[in-house]
Design a protein around this motif. Structure first.
Motif, mmCIF file in Angstrom:
data_model
loop_
_atom_site.group_PDB
_atom_site.id
_atom_site.type_symbol
_atom_site.label_atom_id
_atom_site.label_comp_id
_atom_site.label_asym_id
_atom_site.label_seq_id
_atom_site.Cartn_x
_atom_site.Cartn_y
_atom_site.Cartn_z
ATOM 1 N N ASN A 62 -2.330 -3.194 -3.793
ATOM 2 C CA ASN A 62 -1.723 -1.957 -4.290
ATOM 3 C C ASN A 62 -2.746 -0.837 -4.367
ATOM 4 O O ASN A 62 -3.926 -1.093 -4.624
ATOM 5 N N PRO A 63 -2.314 0.407 -4.151
ATOM 6 C CA PRO A 63 -3.246 1.546 -4.277
ATOM 7 C C PRO A 63 -3.823 1.614 -5.689
ATOM 8 O O PRO A 63 -3.136 1.302 -6.663
ATOM 9 N N ASP B 162 0.807 -1.218 0.000
ATOM 10 C CA ASP B 162 0.000 0.000 0.000
ATOM 11 C C ASP B 162 0.844 1.273 0.000
ATOM 12 O O ASP B 162 0.443 2.277 -0.579
ATOM 13 N N HIS B 163 2.025 1.233 0.628
ATOM 14 C CA HIS B 163 2.802 2.453 0.812
ATOM 15 C C HIS B 163 4.108 2.526 0.011
ATOM 16 O O HIS B 163 4.590 3.633 -0.247
#
Length: 205
Positions: A172-173, A81-82
């Motif tokens: 994942n974003p 995510d980051h």
């Protein structure tokens, strides 16, 4: 003896100034574009400065979080995510952003990163790297469990399986285009459901 020492120091200073002048000349000729591969001397200097920027006490700090499957998965989710925009799911740094940054994001699976201590990895996550694209994450202090879980996952990267990498894609974003597409699909399905209700009711009558 003192004369020899003075001469030695002067030679070192002159050599350093010469190298600095050479690097500056090349940089001025080529510009400071991150698209241009830096010289070896520039890479060595940047690496040395980065290493010296980490307080020495972190070199012996061990990860207080046990490397359980649950912790690895949580670290994986946080990474997906980051961190993947620059580092990629597999830690290779082979991404659109990673390829055009300098310093380039390192391949986190390789020796240079894996040889760092737990504390050094943690400090880098928490404080970022100046004059690079690496930001500081989380709150200050050494008790950030999420950052320690990231350290655990970084240790796992060399053993990352294809199945795990595939699973990370769902974590994942989403891009603005993907979000808009999902919204359009959702609205479309809701519209179908609403139009189907009267037809069903009429059929039962």
């Amino acid at each position: 003896m003192k004369k020899k020492i003075v001469i030695g120091v002067l030679l070192v200073v002159i050599g350093a100034l010469g190298v600095g002048a050479y690097m500056m000349h090349n940089m001025m000729q080529r510009g400071f574009s991150t698209r241009v591969e830096p010289m070896q001397m520039e890479k060595a200097l940047a690496t040395t400065i980065r290493e010296q920027a980490i307080p020495s006490r972190y070199k012996t700090v061990k990860n207080p979080v046990a490397a359980t499957p649950e912790v690895i998965h949580e670290g994986m989710a946080h990474w997906a995510d980051h961190c993947t925009a620059c580092h990629a799911n597999n830690g290779s740094g082979d991404t659109m952003y990673g390829k055009t940054m300098y310093p380039r994001p390192p391949d986190m699976r390789q020796k240079d990163t894996q040889a760092m201590s737990d504390g050094e990895l943690y400090y880098t996550i928490k404080n970022g790297v100046r004059l690079s694209g690496m930001p500081a994450f989380g709150d200050q202090g050494d008790d950030d469990v999420d950052s320690w879980k990231l350290v655990t996952f970084i240790r796992h990267l060399p053993q990352l399986t294809d199945a795990e990498e595939t699973d990370m894609q769902d974590l994942n974003p989403k891009s603005p285009d993907e979000i808009r597409e999902e919204k359009e699909e959702e609205d479309f399905l809701k519209g179908n459901a609403q139009s189907a209700t009267p037809a069903t009711a009429t059929h039962h009558r």
